[in-house]
Scaffold this active site. Structure first.
Site, PDB file in Angstrom:
ATOM      1  N   GLU A 133      16.259  29.310  42.190  1.00 15.29           N
ATOM      2  CA  GLU A 133      16.192  28.491  40.993  1.00 15.29           C
ATOM      3  C   GLU A 133      15.621  26.897  41.430  1.00 15.29           C
ATOM      4  OE1 GLU A 133      20.549  28.535  39.785  1.00 15.29           O
ATOM      5  OE2 GLU A 133      19.649  30.877  39.127  1.00 15.29           O
ATOM      6  N   ASN A 164      29.220  30.124  42.966  1.00 14.70           N
ATOM      7  CA  ASN A 164      28.084  29.138  43.031  1.00 14.70           C
ATOM      8  C   ASN A 164      28.459  28.528  41.581  1.00 14.70           C
ATOM      9  OD1 ASN A 164      25.606  27.892  41.973  1.00 14.70           O
ATOM     10  ND2 ASN A 164      24.325  29.180  43.090  1.00 14.70           N
ATOM     11  N   TRP A 165      28.797  27.883  40.767  1.00 18.16           N
ATOM     12  CA  TRP A 165      29.015  27.518  40.075  1.00 18.16           C
ATOM     13  C   TRP A 165      27.388  27.091  38.530  1.00 18.16           C
ATOM     14  CZ3 TRP A 165      33.983  24.419  39.885  1.00 18.16           C
ATOM     15  CH2 TRP A 165      35.135  25.072  39.664  1.00 18.16           C
ATOM     16  N   LYS A 166      26.942  26.763  40.117  1.00 10.41           N
ATOM     17  CA  LYS A 166      25.608  25.806  39.245  1.00 10.41           C
ATOM     18  C   LYS A 166      25.551  24.760  38.099  1.00 10.41           C
ATOM     19  CE  LYS A 166      23.566  30.493  39.462  1.00 10.41           C
ATOM     20  NZ  LYS A 166      22.548  31.512  39.310  1.00 10.41           N
ATOM     21  N   GLY A 179      27.657  34.126  41.512  1.00  7.52           N
ATOM     22  CA  GLY A 179      26.428  33.299  40.429  1.00  7.52           C
ATOM     23  C   GLY A 179      27.778  33.531  38.832  1.00  7.52           C
ATOM     24  N   GLY A 180      27.331  34.151  38.037  1.00  3.33           N
ATOM     25  CA  GLY A 180      28.774  34.484  36.531  1.00  3.33           C
ATOM     26  C   GLY A 180      29.648  35.002  37.228  1.00  3.33           C
ATOM     27  N   SER A 187      24.112  38.797  40.906  1.00  2.00           N
ATOM     28  CA  SER A 187      24.636  40.403  39.990  1.00  2.00           C
ATOM     29  C   SER A 187      26.024  40.691  40.840  1.00  2.00           C
ATOM     30  CB  SER A 187      24.057  40.820  39.088  1.00  2.00           C
ATOM     31  OG  SER A 187      22.847  40.283  38.217  1.00  2.00           O
ATOM     32  N   GLU A 196      19.112  36.799  48.243  1.00  2.00           N
ATOM     33  CA  GLU A 196      19.092  37.153  46.822  1.00  2.00           C
ATOM     34  C   GLU A 196      18.293  37.564  46.418  1.00  2.00           C
ATOM     35  OE1 GLU A 196      22.748  34.221  45.421  1.00  2.00           O
ATOM     36  OE2 GLU A 196      20.815  33.041  45.468  1.00  2.00           O
ATOM     37  N   GLY A 204      21.363  36.787  37.758  1.00  2.00           N
ATOM     38  CA  GLY A 204      21.843  36.955  36.445  1.00  2.00           C
ATOM     39  C   GLY A 204      21.173  37.064  35.479  1.00  2.00           C
ATOM     40  N   HIS A 216      18.024  27.301  46.808  1.00  2.47           N
ATOM     41  CA  HIS A 216      18.534  28.188  45.662  1.00  2.47           C
ATOM     42  C   HIS A 216      17.218  28.627  44.814  1.00  2.47           C
ATOM     43  CE1 HIS A 216      19.992  30.207  42.096  1.00  2.47           C
ATOM     44  NE2 HIS A 216      20.691  30.920  42.659  1.00  2.47           N
TER      45      HIS A 216
HETATM   46  P1  PGA Z   1      24.650  35.542  40.299  1.00  5.03           P
HETATM   47  O1  PGA Z   1      23.891  34.834  40.778  1.00  5.03           O
HETATM   48  O2  PGA Z   1      26.440  36.100  40.622  1.00  5.03           O
HETATM   49  O3  PGA Z   1      24.811  34.695  38.312  1.00  5.03           O
HETATM   50  O4  PGA Z   1      23.637  36.813  38.942  1.00  5.03           O
HETATM   51  C1  PGA Z   1      23.659  34.365  41.822  1.00  5.03           C
HETATM   52  C2  PGA Z   1      23.102  32.985  42.727  1.00  5.03           C
HETATM   53  O5  PGA Z   1      22.431  32.365  41.950  1.00  5.03           O
HETATM   54  O6  PGA Z   1      23.766  32.420  43.856  1.00  5.03           O
END
Ligand code: PGA
Length: 252
Positions: free
Chosen positions: A100, A9-11, A235-236, A214, A169, A175, A98
């Site tokens: 967010e 997930n590149w956001k 994500g990251g 994470s 999640e 994050g 998600h």
């Molecule tokens: P993260 O994000 O791996 O940076 O914690 C995961 C996500 O939000 O899908």
């Protein structure tokens, strides 16, 4: 036997130049003994880059995903992107709900369920995200929250619920560098699996339940070794080819 799915997930990250470098590095890393034969791999990119990525990933085993999808087919919904449009760019997965999007764009369980429905109607697999906040975990509400979130999607999509992917999640792990322990994650995944089973034993067998929050090269193997963890939503660590490749290797 469910295959594993590792989805990045590149956001809101990337650029034309960075995307090309990242995709080429991931593809080069996969060129050896193909991890992709047993593990499905996807990258969920900002929509404006889907066209570029469709070209970059053509002929590779990496599939394309979006980070959101409209609940509507077409019409006066400024800024929205319909499932049929995503489909034209080779999108195979769409992240829906998600945390967010729920937090910053006020998406409700009902909206998330309709987005999953719009995806399914077009042959796109929704990756349905569920997860509790820190306050909800600390007040013992984790199970209640994730079950409520998944129940809305099951209610709206019962007939094809075996076609979804679920991502657990925990919001406090996204994050933050704080990961749920494998045991904590497995406990929630087992709850979600049981909920799917009550809706449809076939779905419980088939649906991949990913962990996200994470996940990284160091903790992926122990998380992915859990019986109900069928992959990761990353994500990251998906923004660095070496880390993403290590996670894919851990899923083998
Ligand atoms: P993260 O994000 O791996 O940076 O914690 C995961 C996500 O939000 O899908």
């Amino acid at each position: 036997m469910r295959t594993k799915l590792i989805a990045g997930n590149w956001k809101m990250n990337g650029s034309l130049a960075d995307n090309e470098l990242l995709c080429k590095a991931i593809q080069a890393g996969l060129a050896g003994p193909a991890a992709s034969q047993v593990t499905a791999i996807a990258v969920c990119a900002p929509s404006i880059y889907l066209n570029q990525l469709q070209g970059l990933l053509a002929g590779s085993s990496i599939t394309l995903g979006s980070q959101d999808i409209s609940a509507h087919d077409k019409g006066a919904f400024t800024g929205e992107i319909a499932a049929s449009m995503l489909k034209e760019f080779g999108v195979r997965y769409a992240i829906v709900g998600h945390s967010e999007r729920r937090q910053y764009h006020f998406e409700t369980d009902a909206v998330v369920a309709l987005k999953a429905k719009a995806a399914l109607a077009t042959g796109i697999t929704p990756i349905v995200c569920v997860g509790e906040s820190l306050a909800e975990r600390e007040s013992g509400k984790t199970e209640e929250v994730v079950k409520r979130q998944l129940a809305a999607v099951i209610h709206e999509n019962g007939h094809c619920i075996s076609e979804i992917v679920v991502a657990y999640e925990p919001v406090w792990a996204i994050g933050t560098g704080k990961t749920a322990t494998p045991e904590m994650a497995q406990a929630v995944h087992a709850v979600l699996r049981a909920q799917l089973h009550a809706a449809s034993p076939v779905a419980a067998e088939r649906v991949q339940i990913l962990y996200g929050g994470s996940m990284n090269a160091a903790n992926a193997a122990s998380l992915l070794a859990q019986p109900d963890i069928d992959g990761g939503l990353i994500g990251g660590a998906a923004l660095k080819a070496a880390d993403f490749l290590s996670i894919i290797a851990a899923a083998r």
